[in-house]
Design a protein around this motif. Structure first.
Motif, short mmCIF file in Angstrom:
data_model
loop_
_atom_site.label_atom_id
_atom_site.label_comp_id
_atom_site.label_asym_id
_atom_site.label_seq_id
_atom_site.Cartn_x
_atom_site.Cartn_y
_atom_site.Cartn_z
N TYR A 186 0.78 -1.24 -0.02
CA TYR A 186 0.03 -0.09 -0.10
C TYR A 186 0.93 1.37 -0.12
O TYR A 186 0.59 2.13 -0.84
N VAL A 187 1.90 1.24 0.85
CA VAL A 187 2.69 2.35 0.87
C VAL A 187 3.61 2.54 -0.40
O VAL A 187 3.78 3.90 -0.82
N ARG A 188 3.87 1.51 -0.72
CA ARG A 188 4.90 1.56 -2.09
C ARG A 188 4.01 2.14 -3.40
O ARG A 188 4.52 2.74 -4.13
N GLU A 189 2.56 1.54 -3.43
CA GLU A 189 1.81 2.10 -4.64
C GLU A 189 1.36 3.72 -4.34
O GLU A 189 1.32 4.22 -5.23
N THR A 190 1.16 4.01 -2.97
CA THR A 190 0.93 5.33 -2.63
C THR A 190 2.26 6.13 -3.07
O THR A 190 2.03 7.25 -3.75
N LEU A 191 3.31 5.56 -2.88
CA LEU A 191 4.60 6.23 -3.27
C LEU A 191 4.71 6.43 -4.66
O LEU A 191 5.23 7.65 -5.19
N HIS A 192 4.71 5.42 -5.33
CA HIS A 192 4.63 5.59 -6.78
C HIS A 192 3.53 6.36 -7.36
O HIS A 192 3.88 7.22 -8.43
N PHE A 193 2.45 6.49 -6.98
CA PHE A 193 1.54 7.34 -7.34
C PHE A 193 1.84 8.82 -7.31
O PHE A 193 1.70 9.53 -8.25
N TRP A 194 2.21 9.12 -6.05
CA TRP A 194 2.65 10.47 -5.97
C TRP A 194 4.08 11.11 -6.76
O TRP A 194 4.07 12.06 -7.32
N HIS A 195 4.93 9.87 -6.85
CA HIS A 195 5.97 10.26 -7.61
C HIS A 195 5.67 10.32 -9.17
O HIS A 195 6.35 11.32 -9.66
N ASN A 196 4.93 9.77 -9.78
CA ASN A 196 4.29 9.96 -11.15
C ASN A 196 3.93 11.44 -11.24
O ASN A 196 4.09 11.95 -12.22
N LEU A 197 3.13 11.72 -10.21
CA LEU A 197 2.46 12.95 -10.42
C LEU A 197 3.45 13.96 -10.51
O LEU A 197 3.27 15.13 -11.01
N ILE A 198 4.29 13.92 -9.35
CA ILE A 198 5.41 15.12 -9.03
C ILE A 198 6.20 15.26 -10.15
O ILE A 198 6.42 16.13 -10.70
N LYS A 199 6.64 14.05 -10.54
CA LYS A 199 7.56 13.95 -11.56
C LYS A 199 7.16 14.68 -12.96
O LYS A 199 7.83 15.19 -13.54
N ASP A 200 5.75 14.20 -13.21
CA ASP A 200 5.22 15.09 -14.60
C ASP A 200 5.25 16.40 -14.15
O ASP A 200 5.40 17.21 -15.38
#
Length: 756
Positions: A186-200
């Motif tokens: 759950y934490v990893r998926e949350t991290l990836h979710f925000w990572h993709n948004l912030i990176k974009d």
């Protein structure tokens, strides 16, 4: 002998009566047996019956005494036994009582344990509820961070967004070893979710900044040399810092690999990835599809483009990106290497795709390999790309590609050797050679250049096994080249000095000398060590021995066997040339050998001595041949040749001139004059103290020219049987090499002694 009476009783009564009867019968038998033993069968033995009767009485008394004692002791022993039994009974009652008490205690403890189990069950339930609450609180905490990230992201507060994201990254890293797999996911998926948004979001801002900085700095970018505005550069550094913090933890990074070859390329930091993105787009545009720049016969175009981009951008990247990484604790990130690695990866992908197309065309394949190796060499030697980082040779060392490559190397090297040997100027001496004494030929220089080129092509290969295969190819080429030279020698029947033999000799000697120098260089010493290791492992595997004992000391070089074969051929050719020259000189020596040495005028009869006329042609031929040897052979080879020639000529003058003629005083003086004033000076043009190389003829002249009286005394001494004293006497007059027996023969050629 006493015999037992025959007792025959009918069995009646109970069993105890029969037992008593049996005991009595046994007792009688024992008594009769004892009587027979003591008295024997001799009737005179009955005299000992009185003694036997007395011994029986003694035994009887002792038995009665023991029985009386037993009857008095029995009551006390019985009393002891009774007391022991009573004590044991008391102890048994006590143990039985303790057992009952212990059983009651156990039953009571079991009842209390049941209460503890119920209590533990309640405690476990509370603990489980507490963990569940903590679990939900943790999830709530993560959700709170997510909510804050969302608010910061919507408000455009990049600093807060990155700070919150960093907290979430720390949480994810701490959970890596947790057994709560669903929570970790759950934490990893949350991290990836925000990572993709912030990176974009940050990537878009970063690309805008790069455009403002005129990135990338290509040839058509005329403004690339204009210094950027301070505000723009500051914004670039801030975004670079944010992007470095945005990096996903290494444990959660799953790089997208499109080829097995790319597994050696580790993921790079986000800023570098974004910096290379426009260059990657340009590369794909120009070097894929039907573009005019995408030509299979021009692989140097895309290799050169990669190198150009690295050279144009690497200093700027190192100046403006590396300090940012160092300031936030990311000093382990080498942005220069990462930038180069990302661009090299483009070349590797392109090379891999091109090899699949051109592998069936030898010309295109060879050209592509040449350019790939040149690209690798430029990276390592000029741009200092780390040797631990992958590059183009990793593509070339794939099994099917490597086999094709090494076969092509052998094919083109063989063709090159053919061209070298068939060249009209192959045997010409290099005009600007720094080693003029070596008489280096174009053939030798070209062949060594061929070997050097091969070494340059494979020395960057990471695996020792691949390098050893190329080394074996080089050794095979050296042996093939030696055989070709030998074939050329067999094809000529000319005089050795005017044929190709001197040029071939110089070539052999120069190549062997250079190979000796190469053998002690670091590159070939490493290969020799690896070769010995492979041989030791193979030997230990076949024989079942110990590897450490098999390898032993490593001495020598990889070229030892090749050099030995070259030197053996060199020695054979030197001997052949020396023999040919000696034969020509000897052919001119007949008038000199058959001259009238027994009838020549002495120094008292002529004004001054001069060279014997009959020896003009011989000495002239010797001078000519020596000069020709000096002009055609390398200096080390010439030194070997004249030493061989001096040895032969020294033996020849002794055997064919001195020992077969007779000499009067004038003849002895004349031959000494010819040797010391003509022969020695001829060799003295090339060496110091030439007389030391003609010991036999020099000592023969001493024996021919000593005074008659001294010669007679010497003759008398040499006829003695003491060889030691003979040699000492010869040594006193300067004769060391000639034996006493041979000295007698030389003295025998003097007419003043022979006639006596």
């Amino acid at each position: 002998m006493v015999t037992a009476p025959n007792v025959n009783r009918k069995g009646h009564g109970n069993g105890s009566t029969e037992q008593v009867c049996s005991i009595m019968i046994d007792a009688k038998k024992k008594i009769i047996q004892q009587f027979n033993t003591e008295l024997g069968s001799d009737l005179k033995g009955f005299e000992r019956i009185y003694e036997f009767h007395q011994s029986l009485n003694v035994q009887k008394n002792e038995i009665e005494k023991s029985l009386s004692m037993a009857s008095s002791e029995a009551p006390s022993k019985v009393k002891v036994v009774i007391e022991t039994v009573e004590r044991i009974g008391v102890e048994f009652e006590q143990l039985e009582k303790s057992s009952v008490e212990f059983r009651n205690d156990i039953q009571k403890a079991m009842q209390e344990t049941d209460k503890s189990i119920d209590m533990q069950r309640i405690i476990n339930t509370i603990s489980h509820l507490d963990k569940s609450l903590a679990y939900l609180s943790f999830i709530k905490h993560v959700e709170n961070i997510s909510d804050k990230i969302q608010i910061s992201l919507a408000a455009g507060d990049d600093e807060s967004t990155i700070s919150l994201y960093t907290n979430l990254t720390d949480i994810s890293c701490q959970l890596q070893l947790s057994s709560c797999h669903h929570l970790v996911n759950y934490v990893r998926e949350t991290l990836h979710f925000w990572h993709n948004l912030i990176k974009d979001k940050l990537s878009k801002e970063y690309n805008d900044i790069l455009k403002a900085l005129k990135w990338p700095f290509c040839s058509n970018n005329t403004n690339s040399l204009i210094p950027p505005m301070a505000e723009t550069l500051t914004k670039f550094k801030i975004l670079t810092e944010y992007l470095l913090h945005l990096q996903l933890p290494e444990e959660s990074v799953k790089p997208v690999v499109t080829s097995v070859l790319l597994t050696d390329f580790v993921p790079v930091s986000l800023p570098i990835s974004l910096l290379v993105r426009p260059l990657r787009q340009r590369f794909i545009y120009h070097f894929t599809g039907a573009k005019l720049t995408n030509r299979q016969d021009k692989p140097e175009w895309f290799f050169t483009q990669i190198l150009t981009w690295i050279k144009n951008h690497i200093q700027w990247v190192q100046k403006h990106v590396q300090p940012v990484a160092n300031s936030i604790g990311f000093s382990h990130v080498d942005v220069k290497v990462e930038f180069m690695q990302t661009l090299v990866q483009l070349a590797v992908e392109k090379l891999h795709s091109e090899l699949a197309i051109v592998q069936y065309d030898d010309v295109l394949f060879a050209h592509l390999v040449d350019e790939a190796l040149g690209f690798e060499r430029e990276l390592r030697e000029t741009l200092f790309y780390p040797p631990t980082q992958p590059a183009t040779v990793f593509v070339l060392t794939q099994a099917h590609v490597f086999v094709k490559w090494i076969n092509m190397e052998k094919k083109y090297a063989t063709e090159k050797m053919d061209a070298i040997l068939s060249s009209s100027t192959a045997w010409d001496k290099l005009s600007n050679s720094d080693t003029d004494d070596m008489k280096v030929t174009e053939c030798a220089d070209a062949f060594l250049t061929l070997l050097t080129t091969i070494s340059d092509r494979y020395k960057h290969l990471p695996q020792p096994g691949h390098r050893l295969q190329f080394l074996e190819l080089q050794l095979e080429l050296i042996d093939d080249w030696r055989i070709r030279l030998l074939q050329l020698l067999h094809e000529t029947n000319e005089d050795p000095l005017i044929s190709l033999m001197p040029c071939i000799l110089n070539t052999l000697h120069y190549v062997a000398t250079v190979l000796e120098e190469w053998g002690v260089t670091v590159h070939f010493l490493q290969l020799y060590f690896f070769k010995k290791q492979f041989e030791a492992v193979e030997s230990a595997t076949l024989e079942g021995g110990d590897f450490d004992k098999t390898i032993g000391d490593v001495e020598g070089s990889v070229f030892d066997e090749a050099i030995a074969l070259l030197k053996r051929l060199e020695k054979e050719l030197i001997n052949e040339i020396s023999d040919a020259v000696a034969l020509d000189v000897k052919a001119k020596s007949r008038p000199y050998r058959t001259d009238k040495w027994f009838a020549m005028q002495s120094t008292k009869e002529v004004v001054s001595l001069s060279v014997t006329p009959s020896g003009y042609s011989m000495f002239q031929e010797l001078a000519t041949q020596l000069n020709q040897l000096y002009n055609t052979l390398a200096l080390p080879l010439f030194n070997q040749a004249w030493k061989n020639l001096a040895l032969q000529f020294d033996q020849f003058l002794l055997e064919e001139v001195v020992l077969v003629n007779h000499f009067n005083t004038g003849g002895a003086e004349q031959v000494e004059y010819d040797i010391t004033r003509n022969l020695f000076p001829l060799f003295g043009l090339y060496i110091n103290k030439p007389e030391s190389y003609f010991p036999l003829i020099k000592e023969a002249c001493i024996l021919l020219n000593i005074l008659l009286g001294s010669a007679m005394l010497l003759l008398e001494a040499l006829n003695s049987n003491n060889e030691t004293s003979q040699r000492e006497i010869l040594a006193d007059i300067g004769v060391h090499k000639i034996s006493p027996k041979l000295a007698l023969k030389v003295l025998g050629t003097r007419t003043d002694i022979a006639y006596l």
